[in-house]
Design a protein around this motif. Structure first.
Motif, PDB file in Angstrom:
ATOM      1  N   MET A 113      17.564 -29.396 -20.735  1.00 37.46           N
ATOM      2  CA  MET A 113      18.739 -30.102 -20.283  1.00 37.46           C
ATOM      3  C   MET A 113      18.650 -31.562 -20.716  1.00 37.46           C
ATOM      4  N   LEU A 114      19.738 -32.083 -21.199  1.00 37.16           N
ATOM      5  CA  LEU A 114      19.794 -33.461 -21.666  1.00 37.16           C
ATOM      6  C   LEU A 114      19.937 -34.398 -20.475  1.00 37.16           C
ATOM      7  N   SER A 115      19.087 -35.383 -20.423  1.00 38.26           N
ATOM      8  CA  SER A 115      19.138 -36.352 -19.337  1.00 38.26           C
ATOM      9  C   SER A 115      19.154 -37.753 -19.935  1.00 38.26           C
ATOM     10  N   LEU A 116      20.135 -38.516 -19.555  1.00 34.13           N
ATOM     11  CA  LEU A 116      20.248 -39.891 -20.022  1.00 34.13           C
ATOM     12  C   LEU A 116      19.967 -40.838 -18.870  1.00 34.13           C
ATOM     13  N   SER A 117      19.313 -41.926 -19.184  1.00 36.24           N
ATOM     14  CA  SER A 117      19.051 -42.923 -18.157  1.00 36.24           C
ATOM     15  C   SER A 117      20.343 -43.686 -17.863  1.00 36.24           C
ATOM     16  N   ASN A 118      20.292 -44.430 -16.774  1.00 36.68           N
ATOM     17  CA  ASN A 118      21.447 -45.242 -16.406  1.00 36.68           C
ATOM     18  C   ASN A 118      21.738 -46.281 -17.486  1.00 36.68           C
ATOM     19  N   LYS A 119      20.677 -46.801 -18.109  1.00 37.99           N
ATOM     20  CA  LYS A 119      20.854 -47.779 -19.177  1.00 37.99           C
ATOM     21  C   LYS A 119      21.533 -47.139 -20.392  1.00 37.99           C
ATOM     22  N   GLY A 120      21.162 -45.901 -20.714  1.00 39.15           N
ATOM     23  CA  GLY A 120      21.783 -45.202 -21.830  1.00 39.15           C
ATOM     24  C   GLY A 120      23.250 -44.924 -21.590  1.00 39.15           C
ATOM     25  N   LEU A 121      23.593 -44.558 -20.358  1.00 37.47           N
ATOM     26  CA  LEU A 121      24.998 -44.313 -20.033  1.00 37.47           C
ATOM     27  C   LEU A 121      25.815 -45.599 -20.102  1.00 37.47           C
ATOM     28  N   ARG A 122      25.224 -46.694 -19.644  1.00 37.41           N
ATOM     29  CA  ARG A 122      25.932 -47.979 -19.733  1.00 37.41           C
ATOM     30  C   ARG A 122      26.130 -48.389 -21.188  1.00 37.41           C
ATOM     31  N   LEU A 123      25.132 -48.116 -22.020  1.00 39.98           N
ATOM     32  CA  LEU A 123      25.254 -48.444 -23.439  1.00 39.98           C
ATOM     33  C   LEU A 123      26.355 -47.608 -24.099  1.00 39.98           C
ATOM     34  N   LEU A 124      26.387 -46.320 -23.792  1.00 40.20           N
ATOM     35  CA  LEU A 124      27.457 -45.468 -24.332  1.00 40.20           C
ATOM     36  C   LEU A 124      28.826 -45.884 -23.815  1.00 40.20           C
ATOM     37  N   THR A 125      28.899 -46.253 -22.547  1.00 38.84           N
ATOM     38  CA  THR A 125      30.171 -46.714 -21.980  1.00 38.84           C
ATOM     39  C   THR A 125      30.627 -47.994 -22.666  1.00 38.84           C
ATOM     40  N   GLY A 126      29.709 -48.911 -22.916  1.00 37.41           N
ATOM     41  CA  GLY A 126      30.052 -50.145 -23.623  1.00 37.41           C
ATOM     42  C   GLY A 126      30.502 -49.882 -25.047  1.00 37.41           C
ATOM     43  N   LEU A 127      29.833 -48.942 -25.718  1.00 37.13           N
ATOM     44  CA  LEU A 127      30.217 -48.593 -27.078  1.00 37.13           C
ATOM     45  C   LEU A 127      31.606 -47.962 -27.118  1.00 37.13           C
ATOM     46  N   LEU A 128      31.895 -47.093 -26.157  1.00 34.77           N
ATOM     47  CA  LEU A 128      33.228 -46.486 -26.093  1.00 34.77           C
ATOM     48  C   LEU A 128      34.299 -47.517 -25.732  1.00 34.77           C
ATOM     49  N   THR A 129      33.955 -48.476 -24.884  1.00 36.27           N
ATOM     50  CA  THR A 129      34.907 -49.533 -24.549  1.00 36.27           C
ATOM     51  C   THR A 129      35.240 -50.367 -25.782  1.00 36.27           C
ATOM     52  N   LEU A 130      34.214 -50.716 -26.559  1.00 39.19           N
ATOM     53  CA  LEU A 130      34.434 -51.486 -27.785  1.00 39.19           C
ATOM     54  C   LEU A 130      35.283 -50.700 -28.783  1.00 39.19           C
ATOM     55  N   LEU A 182      29.704 -41.193 -14.356  1.00 39.98           N
ATOM     56  CA  LEU A 182      28.329 -40.698 -14.337  1.00 39.98           C
ATOM     57  C   LEU A 182      27.314 -41.826 -14.220  1.00 39.98           C
ATOM     58  N   SER A 183      27.613 -42.985 -14.807  1.00 39.66           N
ATOM     59  CA  SER A 183      26.668 -44.100 -14.733  1.00 39.66           C
ATOM     60  C   SER A 183      26.666 -44.757 -13.355  1.00 39.66           C
ATOM     61  N   ARG A 184      27.780 -44.679 -12.617  1.00 37.75           N
ATOM     62  CA  ARG A 184      27.834 -45.271 -11.279  1.00 37.75           C
ATOM     63  C   ARG A 184      27.146 -44.411 -10.238  1.00 37.75           C
ATOM     64  N   SER A 185      27.253 -43.107 -10.388  1.00 42.12           N
ATOM     65  CA  SER A 185      26.635 -42.215  -9.404  1.00 42.12           C
ATOM     66  C   SER A 185      26.187 -40.958 -10.110  1.00 42.12           C
ATOM     67  N   LYS A 186      25.401 -40.193  -9.414  1.00 40.55           N
ATOM     68  CA  LYS A 186      24.943 -38.925  -9.959  1.00 40.55           C
ATOM     69  C   LYS A 186      26.105 -37.947  -9.956  1.00 40.55           C
ATOM     70  N   GLY A 187      26.516 -37.525 -11.133  1.00 40.13           N
ATOM     71  CA  GLY A 187      27.633 -36.589 -11.223  1.00 40.13           C
ATOM     72  C   GLY A 187      27.214 -35.158 -10.982  1.00 40.13           C
ATOM     73  N   PHE A 188      25.987 -34.820 -11.358  1.00 36.69           N
ATOM     74  CA  PHE A 188      25.487 -33.464 -11.207  1.00 36.69           C
ATOM     75  C   PHE A 188      24.240 -33.494 -10.334  1.00 36.69           C
ATOM     76  N   THR A 189      24.370 -33.059  -9.128  1.00 36.86           N
ATOM     77  CA  THR A 189      23.239 -33.037  -8.202  1.00 36.86           C
ATOM     78  C   THR A 189      22.629 -31.641  -8.153  1.00 36.86           C
ATOM     79  N   GLN A 190      21.495 -31.536  -7.486  1.00 38.18           N
ATOM     80  CA  GLN A 190      20.821 -30.246  -7.354  1.00 38.18           C
ATOM     81  C   GLN A 190      21.599 -29.301  -6.450  1.00 38.18           C
ATOM     82  N   THR A 191      22.399 -29.832  -5.542  1.00 41.39           N
ATOM     83  CA  THR A 191      23.127 -28.986  -4.592  1.00 41.39           C
ATOM     84  C   THR A 191      24.442 -28.469  -5.170  1.00 41.39           C
ATOM     85  N   LEU A 192      24.790 -28.904  -6.383  1.00 43.27           N
ATOM     86  CA  LEU A 192      26.061 -28.501  -6.984  1.00 43.27           C
ATOM     87  C   LEU A 192      26.183 -26.990  -7.199  1.00 43.27           C
ATOM     88  N   PRO A 193      25.154 -26.312  -7.744  1.00 47.32           N
ATOM     89  CA  PRO A 193      25.283 -24.857  -7.945  1.00 47.32           C
ATOM     90  C   PRO A 193      25.366 -24.141  -6.609  1.00 47.32           C
TER      91      PRO A 193
END
Length: 106
Positions: free
Chosen positions: A1-18, A95-106
């Motif tokens: 499963m792909l896991s991105l850090s909060n910093k990676g999500l912020r970087l992707l969000t900034g890139l998409l904003t630009l 997803l960067s502000r909060s956990k979008g997929f938790t363990q209790t989701l399934p």
């Protein structure tokens, strides 16, 4: 499963904003360019190739109606692409502000 850090999500969000800001500026510029061509009576169409929009090769439209139809369809397609970028950015921002997929989701 792909896991991105909060910093990676912020970087992707900034890139998409630009890219969203640059895309809006590009669509606005193309809109002004097409409007100026229509006012001048020069019905040269922008050609869409896999490499991008071609300004150098000229294909003239037969009438104002076909020029306007082509221009509206071109701009609608570009706006749909920008809408996709905006939706992807909002998903990553959530997803960067909060956990979008938790363990209790399934």
């Amino acid at each position: 499963m792909l896991s991105l850090s909060n910093k990676g999500l912020r970087l992707l969000t900034g890139l998409l904003t630009l890219s969203l800001i640059l895309g809006v500026l590009a669509v606005a510029g193309i809109t002004v360019y097409l409007a100026v061509l229509a006012v001048q009576g020069d019905f040269s169409l922008l050609l869409v190739f896999p490499e991008g929009l071609q300004f150098t090769q000229t294909v003239r439209s037969a009438s104002l109606g076909s020029f306007l139809l082509y221009s509206v369809l071109l701009l609608a397609t570009l706006v749909l692409g920008l809408l996709f970028l905006y939706l992807l950015r909002s998903i990553l921002h959530t997803l960067s502000r909060s956990k979008g997929f938790t363990q209790t989701l399934p």
